[in-house]
Design a protein around this motif. Structure first.
Motif, PDB file in Angstrom:
ATOM      1  N   THR A 143      36.036  32.197  34.465  1.00 46.24           N
ATOM      2  CA  THR A 143      36.813  33.051  33.576  1.00 46.24           C
ATOM      3  C   THR A 143      38.143  32.384  33.228  1.00 46.24           C
ATOM      4  N   ASP A 195      35.653  33.728  39.007  1.00 44.62           N
ATOM      5  CA  ASP A 195      37.034  33.759  38.515  1.00 44.62           C
ATOM      6  C   ASP A 195      37.447  32.422  37.904  1.00 44.62           C
ATOM      7  N   ILE A 228      44.126  36.864  36.523  1.00 48.92           N
ATOM      8  CA  ILE A 228      43.035  36.099  37.142  1.00 48.92           C
ATOM      9  C   ILE A 228      43.574  35.181  38.244  1.00 48.92           C
ATOM     10  N   ASP A 288      32.774  35.303  44.132  1.00 52.89           N
ATOM     11  CA  ASP A 288      33.846  35.852  43.293  1.00 52.89           C
ATOM     12  C   ASP A 288      34.741  34.741  42.764  1.00 52.89           C
ATOM     13  N   ASP A 344      44.184  37.335  41.190  1.00 51.74           N
ATOM     14  CA  ASP A 344      42.906  37.643  41.850  1.00 51.74           C
ATOM     15  C   ASP A 344      42.508  36.519  42.803  1.00 51.74           C
TER      16      ASP A 344
END
Ligand SMILES: *Cc1c(COP(=O)(O)O)cnc(C)c1O
Length: 636
Positions: A404, A401, A375, A397, A378
């Motif tokens: 998360t 993220d 993550i 996004d 990312d």
């Protein structure tokens, strides 16, 4: 830095809108410093003044006060009316009165009285303590001393004694019942009163204080009560005591049309009272003259859509026009401008003690390592690929993220190190997006708050509640500018927080030509101290904190209720005395007493006071100085 080269002091003046709000009293100097400019040719950098103060071992924050600015404003106001009167061939005069509740400080009141002497500019008191102060001021014999506010016998007596001292004291009736009180005291003291009557206009102000006017206003008489005053005075054969019609539709009137409408109604009322047989001399249009805090020249609550000159011209013209139509004499026009006289003279200076913010310390961010969680990688990819074309999608996004990342951290799948990197990357993404959208006309809704979210918090050594209560209570805006480095481009956007433990102790609204701004452009504090000045805070703020109208702390009784309907007063805490409040504003009691004694001696000599009356007057004055600041009604 290359950016500072292309940033001039003119750019700084524009960025902080200095010429728009300063009224010419402050400017950005060639050296990039804020300067005060009280008269043409006189100027001083505020930074030097601060350095001097610190060298003497004093501490900040500090309020810088400029008496010359007060004097300059008094002059401007009187000259504006003088010009309008000449221009229109108005046959009456103009006389201002300064409502000292706006700022009772000795420096302010004495500056107004001194600068106002040649214009017979007077004072307005709204409480006993304020009247005690006003009576001790040296004023032009024609200058008015208006007594507004609710009055008890002590207040009325003091006002009447003022007439015996040769002062042009006018007692304004705020409600019908005050008439009897005044007549009774006047008879008892053998002093002929001069009376004003406050009328509840149906016209209202505009902006934040519009409730001060209108039918529901706290102060004032309605039309039939006013006519009853006239009848009552006729019966007493005292109609010549009624000299003033008073109106006030509220403070900071932002729209000049409201002023004109109210002045027309006031003048019609004046004409009506003349028709009823009164011989009014003064038409008092009250306060309300605005201050353009944000410099936008609009009807926004922190601004005004007119100049001082236009205000004077419109008042004079409207009174004249209405008097002509009604065939009544043109009265002496009184205005009670307070805010407009004092706002400019004071600047609160506070040091920035620290800066925090979500995008600070990002430079310590290392790129994700081989073993970083996916993550985090990312998020790093998003940062790398971000462009003007895809930022909306990338933003969504990144938000996903980050959520998360936090969920995984809670479950133990992401280390503290990964969390730190991930959050830093997220903030770096926001910062890059903020840069990308800086010049864009259309900003997606979800990104509108980005500047605010990313802003630094500049921690300043002051208390918002003590120094800027209106910013906290009614979201009043004040121009805020760094005192120097104004030849250097500010590279940060900040909000300000104070050092109180109260989370409301922050400033997150700043002046803007359109609406308000969420952040203030500021410099990266370096090794040298960084000072911010809060300007135009000389009206209300200064004294509102705890001493509005010189009403001090109230008395307190702690009462325990006992069985059988009994109770016990456990503790009685006395409130502040007028003298204490007065002294807290820089006056000294002996000086005030001396002034009154000198005046009484002169009145004795002039034959307006008997020796017995002088003794009684001095006793009453002393009593009020020592007395409680709140109203004290005797029963019965
Ligand atoms: C407060 C007050 C003023 C002062 O108004 P500004 O808008 O500050 O000029 C004037 N008159 C009365 C009766 C007031 O209560």
């Amino acid at each position: 830095m290359t950016t500072s080269v292309s940033f001039s002091t003119a750019d700084a003046a524009e960025l902080y809108q200095v010429p728009n709000w300063s009224g010419g009293w402050f400017r950005v100097s060639d050296k990039g410093q804020m300067e005060v400019t009280p008269t043409p040719g006189l100027h001083a950098p505020l930074r030097s003044i601060i350095d001097d103060i610190l060298e003497r071992g004093e501490s900040l924050p500090v309020i810088l006060r400029f008496p010359q600015v007060v004097a300059g404003r008094v002059k401007q106001l009187n000259e504006a009316f003088g010009k309008a009167i000449t221009e229109y061939g108005y046959t009456g005069h103009y006389q201002g009165v300064f409502p000292i509740k706006v700022n009772q400080r000795r420096m302010v009141v004495e500056s107004v009285a001194a600068a106002g002497y040649e214009y017979a500019h007077g004072l307005e008191a709204g409480s006993k303590a304020e009247l005690a102060l006003c009576l001790a001021q040296r004023m032009h014999p024609d200058a008015l001393l208006c007594c507004n506010g609710f009055k008890d016998d002590g207040f009325i007596k003091l006002a009447l004694w003022g007439r015996s001292l040769g002062k042009n004291v006018v007692i304004t009736l705020e409600k019908y019942g005050e008439l009897d009180r005044v007549l009774k005291q006047a008879r008892a003291l053998g002093v002929k009163p001069a009376l004003g009557v406050r009328f509840k206009l149906h016209a209202r102000g505009s902006g934040q204080w519009e409730e001060s006017g209108g039918d529901q206003a706290k102060f004032g008489l309605n039309a039939y009560e006013m006519l009853r005053v006239v009848e009552r005075l006729k019966e007493e054969d005292m109609l010549d005591s009624l000299v003033m019609l008073h109106t006030h539709i509220g403070s900071q009137i932002t729209d000049i049309r409201r002023v004109k409408v109210a002045v027309r109604e006031a003048t019609q009322t004046y004409a009506g009272l003349i028709a009823a047989g009164a011989q009014l001399k003064y038409l008092n249009v009250g306060g309300g003259l605005g201050v353009d805090y944000d410099g936008s020249k609009t009807t926004f609550y922190a601004s005004m859509n007119y100049t001082l000159g236009e205000y004077a011209a419109d008042v004079v013209y409207t009174v004249q026009e209405t008097c002509k139509a009604r065939g009544v004499p043109e009265p002496t026009i009184i205005s009670e401008s307070g805010r407009a006289l004092t706002a400019h003279h004071a600047v609160l200076v506070m040091p920035v003690v620290d800066v925090t913010g979500p995008t600070r310390n990002l430079d310590t961010l290392a790129a994700p390592s081989e073993d970083s969680h996916q993550i985090v990688k990312d998020l790093a990819d998003i940062l790398g690929n971000l462009s003007a074309r895809n930022y909306r999608e990338m933003y969504n996004d990144a938000v996903g993220d980050k959520q998360t990342l936090h969920n995984l951290f809670d479950l133990g799948y992401v280390t503290l190190d990964d969390r730190a990197r991930g959050e830093a990357l997220f903030n770096a993404i926001l910062r890059k997006i903020a840069k990308l959208i800086q010049g864009e006309k259309y900003v997606p809704d979800e990104l509108e708050d980005l500047q605010k979210v990313l802003a630094d918090q500049y921690i300043c050594n002051f208390s918002l509640f003590q120094s800027l209560p209106d910013n906290w209570a009614i979201q009043a805006l004040f121009p805020i500018v760094p005192l120097d480095r104004l030849n250097e481009r500010p590279t940060r956007q900040g909000t300000l927080v104070d050092i109180t433990c109260d989370s409301d102790g922050k400033i997150e609204k700043f002046i803007d030509l359109r609406d308000v701004k969420a952040t203030l452009p500021l410099h990266e504090p370096g090794t040298k101290p960084y000072y911010l000045g809060i300007f135009l805070m000389g009206a209300y703020q200064d004294v509102l904190g705890s001493a509005h109208n010189l009403f001090g702390k109230v008395n307190e009784a702690h009462v325990t209720i006992r069985p059988g309907g009994r109770y016990h007063v456990d503790l009685f805490v006395r409130g502040q005395k007028a003298r204490r409040m007065i002294e807290s504003m820089g006056y000294e009691e002996p000086m005030l007493r001396d002034s009154i004694e000198d005046q009484a001696d002169a009145a004795l000599e002039a034959g307006t006071l008997t020796p017995e009356q002088e003794t009684e007057l001095l006793e009453d004055y002393g009593e009020e100085l020592l007395g409680y600041t709140y109203l004290e009604y005797e029963e019965g």
